[in-house]
Design an enzyme around this catalytic site. Structure first.
Site, short mmCIF file in Angstrom:
data_model
loop_
_atom_site.label_atom_id
_atom_site.label_comp_id
_atom_site.label_asym_id
_atom_site.label_seq_id
_atom_site.Cartn_x
_atom_site.Cartn_y
_atom_site.Cartn_z
N GLN A 12 -4.42 -5.05 7.27
CA GLN A 12 -5.44 -5.90 6.86
C GLN A 12 -4.92 -7.19 7.50
O GLN A 12 -5.89 -8.20 7.45
CB GLN A 12 -5.10 -6.13 5.57
CG GLN A 12 -5.30 -4.75 4.51
CD GLN A 12 -6.78 -4.62 4.64
OE1 GLN A 12 -7.77 -5.08 4.63
NE2 GLN A 12 -7.02 -3.36 3.84
N CYS A 32 -4.75 2.11 -3.72
CA CYS A 32 -3.70 2.84 -3.04
C CYS A 32 -2.15 1.88 -3.21
O CYS A 32 -1.60 1.58 -2.37
CB CYS A 32 -3.71 3.29 -1.54
SG CYS A 32 -4.85 4.49 -1.37
N ASP A 49 3.30 -4.07 8.18
CA ASP A 49 2.22 -3.21 8.01
C ASP A 49 0.85 -4.10 8.17
O ASP A 49 0.52 -4.97 7.33
CB ASP A 49 2.15 -2.76 6.51
CG ASP A 49 0.57 -2.09 5.94
OD1 ASP A 49 -0.25 -2.28 6.77
OD2 ASP A 49 0.57 -1.46 4.88
N LYS A 63 -10.28 -0.45 10.53
CA LYS A 63 -10.52 -1.68 9.75
C LYS A 63 -10.78 -2.95 10.45
O LYS A 63 -10.89 -4.06 10.08
CB LYS A 63 -9.05 -1.98 8.77
CG LYS A 63 -8.42 -0.83 8.18
CD LYS A 63 -8.29 -1.07 6.59
CE LYS A 63 -7.46 0.02 6.14
NZ LYS A 63 -7.86 0.47 4.69
N HIS A 108 0.91 -1.08 0.11
CA HIS A 108 -0.08 -0.04 -0.08
C HIS A 108 1.02 1.27 -0.10
O HIS A 108 2.04 1.17 0.46
CB HIS A 108 -0.79 -0.06 1.29
CG HIS A 108 -1.89 0.94 1.41
ND1 HIS A 108 -1.69 2.27 1.94
CD2 HIS A 108 -3.33 0.76 1.21
CE1 HIS A 108 -2.82 2.88 1.78
NE2 HIS A 108 -3.90 2.02 1.39
N1 PMP Z 1 -1.76 -0.49 4.51
C1 PMP Z 1 -2.63 -1.46 4.08
C2 PMP Z 1 -2.46 -2.73 3.50
C3 PMP Z 1 -4.09 -0.82 3.97
O1 PMP Z 1 -5.03 -1.71 3.38
C4 PMP Z 1 -4.30 0.38 4.30
C5 PMP Z 1 -5.63 1.06 4.29
N2 PMP Z 1 -6.20 0.82 3.15
C6 PMP Z 1 -3.11 1.21 5.02
C7 PMP Z 1 -2.08 0.66 5.05
C8 PMP Z 1 -3.52 2.52 5.48
O2 PMP Z 1 -4.31 2.52 6.44
P1 PMP Z 1 -4.88 3.86 7.09
O3 PMP Z 1 -5.54 4.54 5.90
O4 PMP Z 1 -6.00 3.45 8.11
O5 PMP Z 1 -4.04 4.83 7.81
#
Ligand code: PMP
Length: 425
Positions: free
Chosen positions: A221, A383, A218, A244, A141
């Site tokens: 998920q 993203c 990270d 999430k 991401h």
């Molecule tokens: N890493 C991953 C794998 C994600 O799916 C997301 C959210 N789509 C993020 C990071 C970023 O998370 P947040 O927007 O809650 O900071």
């Protein structure tokens, strides 16, 4: 004597009935799921972007504001004591949820993005130098890429990339050649938000540590779907987002090994993070408060703590079994559609995320037509532009499942896709 085994088809249909009964029970906890969209009951399949909230979380936040709110830590009065206890109690809950023995190793952040930025900024400030290397993957991401690009540019460090195979798995046999004596940090996702791929973190951690580097995971998920035990995973930092995993937006957690957090400089300066302030310099509070400048998101922390309790109450084994059943059903039904391209590995290697494209229909048109039928999915690059580049596509449609989805939701998705096909031919 054992009863004769049921035929595979019957076993699968039993599992689906159990999954649907489970989801029906769980759904009662989620007020937002009790509504219609486009004249039909809402089918919410955008969980990788954000999950819905159970009453337990909404009530915990409301209770906090109705009864206990004040600023934390500095007060000498009853409400300040209660707010502080709610805030620190939530930290203990999230620490337990992540398998962290010491709650002081859990730093509250705005979410995964801020947690990774904190490490990329504060850790890199002291430990990343010119010519050092950071290993990332093309599965990441943007929030596990851009902070490292910024850190590398500041330090004069180099980024190296682990590539993916045709099904979106990390090419781990290439990791040894990427790990060099200059590698300082490896930053990888636990689970891909674009493909659902689950990465073998514990195995990766061993290799990374043998090379003398650190591993940041990270977990945006990972934490919502998998049992997390940072000690077993063997990583050095783990980042997660409240929203999430049934919690509120604007709150997340960074778990870090205490000695690392202690060696890092603060990320932001302000109230609450200091010990002594003089004219020319200051000294820092102990971890984790050293990293929590300013009035924190107390209600968010309370909500994330309630979400951790809620998921623990459901149980990770039940959650995993449920998600596996719905995911397998979805993959089977989607694979039977003519002209569909499915991305990602087989069900056994992924969480409940399915990215796909239909011939002749743009990913965004698919999402728009499904929305008219009350089915919420996401379309775009998620993203994860490097994932899209890997597969040579600009965007995909993505359905992502959670504990309240069932096989009837999948059926509604398939009906919607049939409509898309009828429109686009
Ligand atoms: N890493 C991953 C794998 C994600 O799916 C997301 C959210 N789509 C993020 C990071 C970023 O998370 P947040 O927007 O809650 O900071």
């Amino acid at each position: 004597m054992n009863a004769p085994a049921a035929p595979a088809g019957a076993r699968a249909s039993d599992r689906r009935s159990r999954a649907n009964a489970f989801a029906a029970r769980v759904r009662r906890d989620f007020p937002a799921l009790q509504q219609e969209v486009g004249g039909k009951p809402l089918v919410y399949l955008d969980n990788a972007a954000s999950t819905q909230k159970p009453d337990a979380v909404i009530d915990a936040i409301a209770h906090y504001y109705r009864h206990d709110h004040a600023n934390v830590h500095r007060g000498m009065h009853e409400l300040a004591r209660r707010a502080t206890e709610a805030y620190e109690g939530a930290r203990r809950k999230v620490a337990r949820f992540l398998g962290a023995a010491d709650p002081a190793e859990v730093v509250w952040t705005r979410g995964t993005t801020e947690a990774i930025n904190l490490v990329a900024s504060a850790w890199s400030h002291t430990f990343l130098g010119e010519g050092d290397e950071i290993v990332l993957s093309t599965q990441e991401h943007h929030s596990n890429l851009v902070p490292w690009q910024l850190a590398a540019a500041r330090a004069g460090a180099r980024l190296r990339y682990l590539e993916l195979d045709d099904e979106g798995r990390l090419l781990l046999d290439r990791l040894p050649e990427l790990l060099s004596p200059r590698t300082r940090m490896v930053a990888l996702s636990h689970v891909s938000n674009a493909l659902g791929t689950v990465n073998p973190v514990a195995e990766i951690a061993k290799q990374v540590h043998a090379a003398g580097a650190l591993l940041l995971v990270d977990g945006a998920q990972g934490a919502p779907h998998l049992p997390i035990d940072v000690a077993t995973l063997g990583c050095d930092f783990y980042a997660a987002s409240g929203h999430k995993m049934c919690g509120p937006t604007g709150i997340g957690a960074l778990w870090g090994r205490r000695e690392l957090l202690e060696q890092m400089e603060p990320y932001q300066g302000g109230g609450e993070m200091i010990s002594v302030v003089e004219r020319e310099y200051s000294t820092w509070a102990e971890v984790p408060h050293k990293f929590e400048a300013g009035t924190p998101n107390v209600a968010g922390a309370v909500g994330m703590g309630a979400a951790a309790d809620y998921l623990t109450g459901i149980g990770h084994a039940a959650l995993a079994e449920h998600e596996r059943t719905v995911l397998e059903y979805a993959l089977d039904r989607l694979a039977a559609i003519d002209g569909i391209r499915l991305f990602g590995p087989p069900a056994a290697e992924r969480c409940g995320v399915v990215s796909f494209l239909l011939d002749h229909a743009h990913a965004h048109d698919v999402a728009t037509i499904l929305d008219a039928d009350g089915v919420a999915v996401r379309a775009g690059h998620h993203c994860a532009q490097l994932v899209m580049k890997h597969f040579g596509v600009p965007a995909t449609s993505r359905a992502s499942f959670y504990l309240y989805n069932d096989t009837e939701d999948v059926d509604r998705l398939i009906e919607g896709l049939d409509r898309v096909k009828a429109i686009f031919g």
